[in-house]
Write a protein that holds these residues in place. Sequence first.
Motif, mmCIF file in Angstrom:
data_model
loop_
_atom_site.group_PDB
_atom_site.id
_atom_site.type_symbol
_atom_site.label_atom_id
_atom_site.label_comp_id
_atom_site.label_asym_id
_atom_site.label_seq_id
_atom_site.Cartn_x
_atom_site.Cartn_y
_atom_site.Cartn_z
ATOM 1 N N THR A 213 -14.342 -84.507 8.232
ATOM 2 C CA THR A 213 -15.003 -84.515 9.243
ATOM 3 C C THR A 213 -14.674 -83.361 10.266
ATOM 4 N N THR A 215 -15.252 -82.424 14.220
ATOM 5 C CA THR A 215 -16.079 -83.189 15.652
ATOM 6 C C THR A 215 -16.361 -82.117 16.329
ATOM 7 N N HIS A 217 -15.567 -81.185 19.403
ATOM 8 C CA HIS A 217 -14.330 -80.671 20.013
ATOM 9 C C HIS A 217 -14.020 -79.598 19.193
ATOM 10 N N LEU A 218 -13.837 -79.525 17.893
ATOM 11 C CA LEU A 218 -13.562 -78.598 17.108
ATOM 12 C C LEU A 218 -14.516 -77.365 17.062
ATOM 13 N N TRP A 254 -9.131 -76.344 3.813
ATOM 14 C CA TRP A 254 -7.861 -76.370 4.051
ATOM 15 C C TRP A 254 -7.126 -77.729 4.493
ATOM 16 N N ASP A 258 -4.590 -80.242 2.515
ATOM 17 C CA ASP A 258 -3.372 -80.806 3.423
ATOM 18 C C ASP A 258 -3.463 -82.398 3.388
ATOM 19 N N ARG A 260 -6.065 -84.491 4.310
ATOM 20 C CA ARG A 260 -6.656 -84.961 5.568
ATOM 21 C C ARG A 260 -7.963 -85.170 5.388
ATOM 22 N N ASP A 261 -9.062 -85.947 5.879
ATOM 23 C CA ASP A 261 -10.404 -85.864 5.984
ATOM 24 C C ASP A 261 -11.218 -85.649 7.219
ATOM 25 N N TYR A 262 -10.282 -85.011 8.144
ATOM 26 C CA TYR A 262 -10.491 -84.398 9.302
ATOM 27 C C TYR A 262 -10.013 -83.294 9.605
ATOM 28 N N VAL A 263 -10.637 -82.344 10.432
ATOM 29 C CA VAL A 263 -10.047 -80.772 10.533
ATOM 30 C C VAL A 263 -9.694 -81.047 11.826
ATOM 31 N N LEU A 264 -8.420 -80.076 12.066
ATOM 32 C CA LEU A 264 -7.765 -79.761 13.135
ATOM 33 C C LEU A 264 -7.621 -78.662 13.692
ATOM 34 N N PRO A 265 -7.554 -78.372 14.894
ATOM 35 C CA PRO A 265 -7.416 -76.613 15.410
ATOM 36 C C PRO A 265 -6.425 -76.113 14.520
ATOM 37 N N ASP A 266 -5.430 -76.858 14.102
ATOM 38 C CA ASP A 266 -4.483 -75.946 13.330
ATOM 39 C C ASP A 266 -5.055 -75.448 11.960
ATOM 40 N N ASP A 267 -6.001 -76.194 11.502
ATOM 41 C CA ASP A 267 -6.596 -75.749 10.206
ATOM 42 C C ASP A 267 -7.466 -74.429 10.472
#
Lengths: 305, 654
Positions: A213, A215, A217-218, A254, A258, A260-267
């Motif tokens: 995922t 979003t 925001h990302l 990435w 790690d 997860r099934d969603y991306v974070l700004p950290d990725d």
Amino acid sequence: MNSSILPVLEQLNKVVLGKPLQVKLTVVCLLARGHLLIEDLPGMGKTTLGQAMAKVFGLDFQRIQFTSDILPADIVGANIFDREKSAFEFHPGPVFSQLVLADEINRATPKAQSALLEAMEEKQVTVEGQTYPLPTPFFVIATQNPTHQIGTYPLPESQLDRFLFKINLGYPDPELEKVLLKGESGRTRMVKLEPMLDLDTLLELQRKVDKVTVTEHLLQYVMELIQATRRSPDFAHGLSPRAGLSIISAAKAWAFVDGRDYVLPDDIQQVFVASARHRLQLVKTSSSSTLELIEELMKTTPVPA
Amino acid sequence: MNVKQLPISRPGVVPLLLAIQAVVLLPLWFHLPSWITATTIGLLLTKWYLNHHQLQAPKWILLVIVLLCVGGVFLQFKTLNGRDAGIGLISLMYGFKLLEAKSYRDASLVLFISFFIVVTAFFYSEAIWMGVYLLITMLLILIGLMVLNSPQGIKGTKKIGKASAITLVQAIPIMVILFFLFPRSSTPLWSMPNDSQAGSGIDDTMAPGSIGALHTFDDIAFRVDFADKVPSNSEMYWRGLVLARFDGFTWHKEEHSPLRGELGLPREATYQYRVQMEPNNRNWIFGLEQLAEAPDGAYLFSDNTWLKRRRVTQRLTYSAQAYNIDFSQQGLSQHQRSIYLQIPDDSNERTKEWAEERRREHGSDEQFVSWILSYIHQNQYHYTLTPQVIEEDTIDGFWFQTQEGFCEHYAGAFVYIMRAAGIPARVVAGYQGGEYNPYGDYFIIRQSDAHAWTEVWLDGEGWRRVDPTAAIHPSRVEEDLRGQTSSRDGWLEEFGGDAMFEPPQGFLQDLALRWDAIQNFWSDTVMGYSKDMQFGWLRQLGIEKNQYRYLGYGLLVTVLLAGLIFGYWVLRATQKLDPVAKQYIKLLTRLKKKGVPCEPSTGPKELLKITRRTSPKLYARVAPAIKTYTSLRYRNKSDSKDLLQRLKRQVAQV
């Protein structure tokens, strides 16, 4: 960390010592269906990394040593006359392989370079009007010497854009270098490597990466990063939309690695340097290096709350 | 990214600092001793050279030069205090600070000192152009601060320049309010003690030619604006000094002690006015006849003059009221009479005898005064700025032989004749008339308006003003001086022409008057804004006492209002955010307060790591909040309402 990827990374780190980040980026690159460019001096373990990847993922492996007299036919293959059949038959070149290690790509002439790079982009090869699909997955690890070395043809920007990441390996830590010098050679360790995944699993993983995922925001954050590169007076021009797409697919892989099934700004931040570095050209007056500027840019671009 | 850790060797930072320092010091270079000017310029060049070649000056050499400079300042001024020594010293130190500047801290210190040093230029000049220059310098320093705080250095200066200009414009309303409300002292902000500024003006002695010499100066002596009524030009006698003692050549001021109270004579208020006086470096000030209550800081003397305790070395503003005073009730004591009848025994014998004889021919003192004036009018007395020089017995020589002179010749001779005839008399020195400036609605009185007239004591009437110069027949007045004498003394109006003021003519004169009106506004209202003016408008608002308290209230309201506007602005920015972002910002603010080093560029995962590392105790409470936030923000969850409630609870617990 993703349970099916973790043992793969462990195996790779046994062969490529002290480079966990580069190893992870290489795996991420494969999962994101990208291609990898490694720029470093000879003897830093570029080939080792490529071979180890092939072994661990169970991919068939071909190595093309680029030289200044290599021809496109040496890469993609050629139609050769078969006397028995009285017909021309296509003899596939080394590019027909799941993992291609293109060694010292910038020592070849632009014509030979573009033969490979077109294959990378199209995932197929056309010889004399006949199109031959390349195998899946198709993963190219190209290495190049630093461009200031003698006898190199720097890759044009448009072709650099086809690589998802550009990474440097760099010298190993003194501690690890000692281990490396003392112990068994990389080649022997390589032999011990067992394939960890079969082809179907790898393709399945690649499909899972697609479903990660991302979003709104990302996307906003990626947009702001890209726009910051376009605003900066140090770069000749900012990142292209294709670069933006690459960053997002890399960040997805990435995040998947790690677990997860969603991306974070950290990725995004983790993959940003590797995906942006080779796509940005410094203006001549700039006194800082691209790496410094990209890191600076990430630090000054706030993550949307 | 912390800019404070960036080196100031970023492109453009040091050259900009050098430019700012040069601009800040430029107005001072004209006033500082030449070696200080040379040293500061040298320091700038050295820094430029060092920066260009990426060198550092050795510490010990710097120390030696600093000590030498301090010694030099002390030798030059014999002190390290005071205006000139202080400014010299701070300018040198300012240069050294920049020379040794290496870090962000040094550079920002240099910039903040610039804000202070830039205003010291006002000690030397309060002119408008200086105000404009300082404003531009201020803008430059602001640009410097912004460049210093920008990681890219000088790059993007266009944007930075715009931002600085906007900042400056935004500061203007606050600046204006503070200008009005900030408590003022009764003297302008820039007055410095022992300021030995030279001034020209009327002296406390009068010899033939002394006022005539002033006549060539077009310098402004003072400006006057009247509250309501304006006297005619012929009534404008600006009284300064009374010269009573005559030594045969020069008239001197008599020493008096100030009056403790008023004279107590019947009087009638005439004109209310305000004087804005240029420094004359003397301690007498001028008032419209007749003078009574002295302005603040001055005393009234028995000869109806005002003296200040200190010399006027700064622009001085005072308000006063003119009166018609009925002197008839006043007597002249024996002692005073002897003062005003004093003439030296051994000179001007001929005039003395002539006066005594003529007095006998007339019945009263008053008749005698009139007769002398008509004598001047009818005989060949000339008014000129270039009379023949008389070596001895100046009055005899003037009265009988040359018969030409300027106002001091006439006033001196007239008083001498009166005294010889037994009538107490004295010379009054001051200014007469004034040029009206229609653009600023005030009068300009110049040094060239300097004048001397007389007062005679008539029993039963008291002191009466007599201007013998005005009695000269207009045909015998030098062409270019004609306008002046004709406008004088209403008592003798029959001798003069019409006393009306003529409006300015010609484009240049018009321009000069407009410029003077602007300058007057600047120096009077802006630079000269004092306690009096401040309390004046407070009085108009009905605040008669506790003025400082009300000013304090005003300042407080201003600060609160500015805070509210700023707060509203910030609030409006956050109101655009959705509830999830608001909660996350709240969380970040709290973490920051608790010492967790989170930057705006920190991602949520990184934030978790940082929190675990820096404050493990907090981690247990922060982790669920961050996890809920990431679920809301970066995972597509259907139960977002419940999650938001949970996030609110979790953030509240942090």
